[in-house]
Design an enzyme around this catalytic site. Structure first.
Site, mmCIF file in Angstrom:
data_model
loop_
_atom_site.group_PDB
_atom_site.id
_atom_site.type_symbol
_atom_site.label_atom_id
_atom_site.label_comp_id
_atom_site.label_asym_id
_atom_site.label_seq_id
_atom_site.Cartn_x
_atom_site.Cartn_y
_atom_site.Cartn_z
ATOM 1 N N THR A 1 0.841 -1.195 0.000
ATOM 2 C CA THR A 1 0.000 0.000 0.000
ATOM 3 C C THR A 1 0.882 1.253 0.000
ATOM 4 O OG1 THR A 1 -0.130 0.385 2.392
ATOM 5 C CG2 THR A 1 -1.574 -1.308 1.477
ATOM 6 N N GLY B 1 -0.038 2.622 -14.846
ATOM 7 C CA GLY B 1 0.421 2.234 -13.507
ATOM 8 C C GLY B 1 1.791 2.751 -13.133
ATOM 9 N N LYS C 1 12.308 9.270 -1.838
ATOM 10 C CA LYS C 1 13.326 8.318 -2.290
ATOM 11 C C LYS C 1 14.731 8.824 -1.976
ATOM 12 C CE LYS C 1 10.447 6.533 -6.067
ATOM 13 N NZ LYS C 1 10.246 6.449 -7.516
#
Length: 816
Positions: free
Chosen positions: A556, A665, A683
């Site tokens: 998730t 996606g 990140k």
């Protein structure tokens, strides 16, 4: 003569008894047969329960008596022809009437003596042996019924009588010298004291009866028929990979039976041990199966020195400790004497070499009695504060690793304890016998199943590791991950010796658990029929199962789910996640998760947080671990942004490209997270932290290329509409880059402990210029990579590659 014994499960009902009779008839073809039978399955417990209820003035003993009567009458009516039932039913009724009189007496007196208890419990075997002999006679077999009470003589120690072998052997031999019947049926468990009272032989008493008769007649072998295929390498109810042990020594069998292997009890072996009589354990319901052979005439073919793993539950540790014990003779003697006087069996002993403490393992039911007796015995020393009152620790179990050849192999204890330690199974006490046939350890009872499976996996399953996965999030990435697990399951088992099972799955609405593993090819239908998602119940189920090598997989982007990582790790549940929230949150939280992971030996892996399936974080970890130091990082870390800017040109609107990226996606469900630079900042802060620097995400400058109105939108639809509104802004950015011969790239940089992210114009001679599609690229400048950086490049977005990165983290855990 063949001697067979059938246990309670083998004679539990008419159908099972018919199977036993088939085995008996097959055995009598070549020789006469003596058959020892237990009470019908469960009847002994019902007799004991009814006696206790009666003595407690509880009238429901009468209902239990009625159930006992029904059980026996049902068998008679099922197995004996109607023409022969009358006499048998009359006999059974007379026995049951006597039983009723005894129970009524207990009720009236309000007491139950040990002698009366033995007499009441004897009715189970008396009735079963009579009925089975009558069934055989009705089938015109040459069958006789012998009364074990007339053959086995004991002292008057009721409930666990001691056999007088000298008298019993003569009586047994004399009876069988005269008896010419092809089949002789005898009740197990019961005997008679020398003064004529019924006694019982204690736990495993029917097996003991069979062994006594086998030893007296000096037969070559004894067969015990039960409901399993022999002695297993571990309890098959707890360890599904357990297999029967085809051949085992008496000493190994005694060790395993002492430590809980319920197929056999140590007293059973004793009468036949000195006679060198081979013991066969066979399965009534699978008579062709090999079973287990117990004797001392074999050499193990396997190089494995471990023969089995066993356990005893409901153990209490009793510890006596204090400085007053050091160097003082007699403490151990007094302790064992007081325990002996209370008739308490000591299962486990260990003592500190400092003599400061001694620890005993006893049955939990004896714990309070033991503490009271010990504290009374050492009352003076306790008052003088030389020692402490006895300390009790409950809810424990003993696990034991057993093998005759363990003494010839080094490192077994280290292997055992390291295996348990890796699964966060705390060892409370350790003991190893001087014979070195077993190593035993006391652990929490809740960890028994995990411990047995983990040890069995280590010593018996060719080092095949079972990984038990709990997957939260089965949407785009999660579904691809489960698809990959399903398709690679056989390969993993055959080539990597990993048995990967998915035990739990959940989406935002539903969850489903299956301790035996979910059929991944039916995962969508199974989940749709599951129960409503409850995040707390999800983790509670994982704790309840307490399976070895448990892994929580988070697919998730939820901050709520990421907030639960600490709880998972603290319960030795590994965490694998593509969710960047936790590792990019406050540095203190990131560090805490790392610390908990180390403390509880629970892996915390998040390779897909940066670069999807690219080995960026793993490579960085190896650099740091080998002593290298990162000074500078340059990277394109957003596959979605790279895809967008590689496909954005004068012929395509920025809005359309972002829509395409979302549809394929490559972006987060909310593309603003990617386009605003937040995702890249997350990140980058993870890479910086993994490089050994302390940095908060707020410390990274973000040079956003989005107009403020786009950043201020409050919904995905509004964000897309703002991209239409500001189309000219994005067209200008592209035109400026094209006019200079540059390409647009969203770049993250770190140098001199400062970091920033933002859109840059990349010239043709830069390594980032030809970065195509959805690729990521990272350049690490380190002590070792100075002039030419270490470069990692490849697809950095997409469900397939992200799922493969999660898969790789799971495999890393399996390879540990």
């Amino acid at each position: 003569m063949n001697i067979l014994k059938f246990g309670g499960s083998s004679v539990a009902n008419a159908q099972n008894i018919a199977q036993c009779i088939s085995i008996i008839k097959n055995k009598k073809q070549n020789n006469s047969v003596a058959v020892i039978v237990s009470a019908f399955g469960g009847v002994t417990d019902m007799l004991l329960q009814s006696a206790k209820h009666a003595s407690n003035k509880e009238t429901d003993y009468q209902q239990l008596l009625q159930q006992i009567e029904n059980r026996h009458i049902e068998v008679v009516k099922s197995l004996i022809p109607a023409t022969g039932q009358s006499a048998v039913l009359s006999h059974v009724k007379r026995e049951l009437n006597q039983l009723e009189t005894l129970l009524d007496g207990c009720y009236l007196l309000g007491e139950l003596s040990e002698r009366t208890k033995d007499l009441i419990m004897s009715f189970g075997e008396v009735l079963s042996s009579y009925i089975i002999s009558e069934v055989l006679k009705a089938q015109e077999d040459n069958c006789s019924l012998a009364d074990s009470r007339e053959l086995i003589k004991t002292n008057s120690h009721f409930s666990k009588a001691v056999v007088n072998f000298e008298i019993s052997n003569l009586l047994i031999q004399h009876y069988f010298d005269k008896n010419k019947a092809a089949i002789t049926i005898l009740p197990g468990f019961i005997a008679q004291s020398e003064d004529g009272h019924v006694t019982t032989l204690g736990r495993g008493g029917s097996d003991y009866t069979a062994a006594i008769i086998a030893a007296a007649l000096d037969v070559p072998s004894l067969e015990i028929w039960t409901d399993v295929n022999g002695i297993y390498t571990a309890n098959p109810k707890l360890v599904k990979q357990a297999v029967p042990i085809e051949h085992i020594t008496f000493e190994e069998a005694m060790e395993l039976s002492h430590f809980g292997a319920k197929v056999l009890y140590p007293p059973t072996i004793q009468p036949i041990l000195n006679k060198d009589i081979t013991l066969h354990i066979k399965n009534t319901f699978d008579p062709e199966a090999h079973g287990s052979i117990i004797n001392n005439h074999f050499k193990a073919k396997s190089s494995n020195s471990i023969r089995g793993i066993s356990n005893i539950d409901n153990i209490t540790l009793v510890t006596l400790e204090g400085s007053g014990m050091v160097g003082v003779a007699g403490f151990s003697k007094r302790l064992f004497e007081v325990i002996s006087k209370e008739n308490i069996s000591v299962i486990f002993i260990t003592q500190a070499s400092s003599e400061h403490s001694i620890c005993l393992g006893i049955a939990e039911s004896d714990a309070k009695k033991a503490k009271k007796a010990i504290d009374n015995e050492f009352n003076f020393e306790i008052k003088q504060q030389k020692i402490k009152p006895a300390i009790l620790e409950n809810d424990l179990s003993i696990i034991a690793v057993v093998g005759e050849n363990m003494k010839n192999h080094q490192g077994l204890s280290g292997k055992m304890f390291s295996t348990l330690g890796r699964n966060n199974i705390n060892i409370r006490a350790i003991a190893q016998g001087a014979s070195e046939r077993n190593i035993s350890a006391v652990i929490d009872r809740k960890d028994v199943k995990k411990a047995l499976n983990t040890l069995h996996e280590t010593f018996f399953d060719d080092n095949t590791v079972q990984l038990n996965l709990y997957v939260m999030g089965v949407g785009n990435v999660g579904d691809k991950f489960l698809e990959q697990i399903a398709s690679q399951k056989k390969y993993l088992k055959d080539h990597l010796r990993m048995n990967v099972r998915v035990i739990g799955i959940a989406n935002s609405r539903k969850m489903h658990f299956d301790e035996d593993g979910i059929d991944l090819y039916q995962r969508k239908e199974i989940l749709e029929a599951g129960e409503h998602l409850d995040a707390k119940a999800f983790i509670q189920n994982i704790k309840k199962y307490n399976l070895r090598n448990s892994i929580f997989v988070d697919n998730t982007a939820s901050d709520v789910v990421s907030a639960s990582y600490a709880e998972y790790l603290a319960h030795n549940i590994a965490v694998v996640t593509c969710n960047k929230v936790a590792c990019s949150s406050a540095y203190s939280n990131y560090k805490e998760l790392k610390d908990i992971s180390r403390q509880y030996n629970a892996p915390f892996l998040f390779e897909t947080n940066v670069g999807a399936g690219l080995p960026i974080i793993d490579t960085l970890k190896n650099l740091i671990a080998s002593g290298d130091r990162v000074h500078k990082i340059q990277a394109v870390l957003s596959g979605s942004l790279n895809f967008i800017f590689n496909n954005f040109n004068e012929h395509t609107s920025f809005y359309d490209v972002v829509k395409q990226a979302q549809a394929e996606g490559y972006t987060e469900p909310d593309p603003k997270i990617d386009l605003s630079g937040i995702d890249v900042k997350r990140k980058m802060v993870i890479l910086i932290r993994e490089s050994g620097y302390e940095m908060e995400i707020e410390d990274i400058e973000n040079h956003s290329f989005l107009p403020q109105e786009c950043l201020d939108t409050e919904s995905v639809d509004a964000f897309f509409e703002s991209l239409r509104t500001h189309a000219s802004h994005f067209n200008e950015l592209y035109a400026k880059a094209a006019s200079q011969g540059d390409r647009l790239k969203f770049v993250a940089s770190f140098e001199n402990e400062k970091a920033n992210v933002g859109l840059q114009f990349i010239p043709k001679d830069h390594p980032f210029y030809n970065l195509e599609g959805k690729d990521n690229i990272v350049l690490f400048y380190t002590d070792r990579y100075v002039d030419q950086p270490l470069l990692i490049k490849g697809a950095g977005a997409g469900a397939d590659v992200t799922a493969s990165g999660i898969f790789a983290d799971v495999i890393r855990i399996g390879n540990k």
